[in-house]
Scaffold this active site. Structure first.
Site, PDB file in Angstrom:
ATOM      1  N   THR A 149       6.823 -20.968  -6.080  1.00 43.74           N
ATOM      2  CA  THR A 149       6.518 -21.908  -7.465  1.00 43.74           C
ATOM      3  C   THR A 149       5.776 -21.489  -7.083  1.00 43.74           C
ATOM      4  O   THR A 149       4.028 -21.007  -6.357  1.00 43.74           O
ATOM      5  CB  THR A 149       7.346 -22.945  -7.970  1.00 43.74           C
ATOM      6  OG1 THR A 149       6.845 -23.079  -9.117  1.00 43.74           O
ATOM      7  CG2 THR A 149       6.370 -24.105  -6.851  1.00 43.74           C
ATOM      8  N   CYS A 205       0.205 -28.675 -12.197  1.00 46.86           N
ATOM      9  CA  CYS A 205       1.378 -29.376 -12.256  1.00 46.86           C
ATOM     10  C   CYS A 205       1.660 -29.609 -10.361  1.00 46.86           C
ATOM     11  O   CYS A 205       0.215 -28.872  -9.892  1.00 46.86           O
ATOM     12  CB  CYS A 205       2.397 -27.531 -12.576  1.00 46.86           C
ATOM     13  SG  CYS A 205       2.586 -27.861 -14.094  1.00 46.86           S
ATOM     14  N   HIS A 240       8.946 -29.073  -9.834  1.00 39.83           N
ATOM     15  CA  HIS A 240       8.057 -28.867 -10.440  1.00 39.83           C
ATOM     16  C   HIS A 240       7.738 -29.104 -11.854  1.00 39.83           C
ATOM     17  O   HIS A 240       8.050 -29.123 -12.526  1.00 39.83           O
ATOM     18  CB  HIS A 240       7.942 -27.031 -10.578  1.00 39.83           C
ATOM     19  CG  HIS A 240       6.678 -26.751 -10.912  1.00 39.83           C
ATOM     20  ND1 HIS A 240       6.374 -24.634 -10.528  1.00 39.83           N
ATOM     21  CD2 HIS A 240       5.522 -27.000 -12.228  1.00 39.83           C
ATOM     22  CE1 HIS A 240       5.618 -24.584 -11.289  1.00 39.83           C
ATOM     23  NE2 HIS A 240       4.600 -26.040 -12.840  1.00 39.83           N
TER      24      HIS A 240
END
Length: 203
Positions: A41, A46, A63
């Site tokens: 990712t 985040c 996530h």
């Protein structure tokens, strides 16, 4: 949103840099698997929590975009979204336990929380996300054996669920604007919605 991740999953691809099959997580997603695959990712403000049972060889990644402190977080529980921290952690841990993981064996590695969004000078989103994930795991007595949180850098994270190995790359400035634009768009939509251990850097 998550399911057992098989090698034939259409979301997988072959990562040339890692020389392995991989699955790319987007914001508000999570995955749990026991397959020999990397979960990948991109993170700005985040946070991704990578949690695994080293004895069983099962693990997963989430996530999430915000701590579970917004009124809209309750709505996320009904649609299975992992965009809010507490629900994302709950989804990930419960899925691991359903697959036979033992809570007493769970270990975590956490990444992200970079303050890449300019204009947030008081308790910025990245800082809040990083603080939340450490507090949550501490309250759940899940040890954080590695972390790469905070600062101002976006990151690419790769997590190998069977071994617990994690790779982190701090992305160059040329990628900043791409991630910032994406996060501003995501947070804009949300606003209108109802330790110790080693971390490997790779290039």
């Amino acid at each position: 949103m998550a399911a057992a991740l098989a090698i034939a999953d259409p979301g997988t691809y072959f990562d040339e840099a890692l020389q392995t099959r991989a699955f790319r997580l987007l914001p508000a997603e999570y995955r749990v698997t026991d397959q020999p695959i990397a979960l990948v990712t991109l993170l700005g403000s985040c946070v991704a929590a990578c949690i695994y049972d080293p004895t069983l060889g099962v693990g997963g990644m989430n996530h999430f975009m915000l701590p579970d402190s917004e009124p809209a977080a309750l709505a996320a529980r009904s649609d299975g979204s992992a965009r809010y921290g507490a629900h994302a952690m709950e989804l990930l841990i419960n899925d691991l336990l359903k697959r036979g993981a033992r809570r007493s064996r769970l270990q975590a590695k956490v990444f992200g929380g970079g303050n890449v969004l300019r204009g947030f000078t008081s308790d910025p989103i990245g800082t809040r996300n990083a603080r939340f994930v450490l507090d949550y795991l501490g309250n759940e007595n899940i040890p954080v054996i590695a972390q790469d949180l905070g600062d101002v850098h976006p990151r690419k994270v790769c997590f190998f669920v069977q071994t617990g190995r994690a790779l982190v790359r701090h992305l160059p400035v040329t990628r900043d604007e791409e991630i910032v634009r994406a996060e501003r768009a995501l947070y804009g939509r949300l606003s209108h919605a109802p330790v110790s251990g080693s971390v490997e850097l790779f290039s």
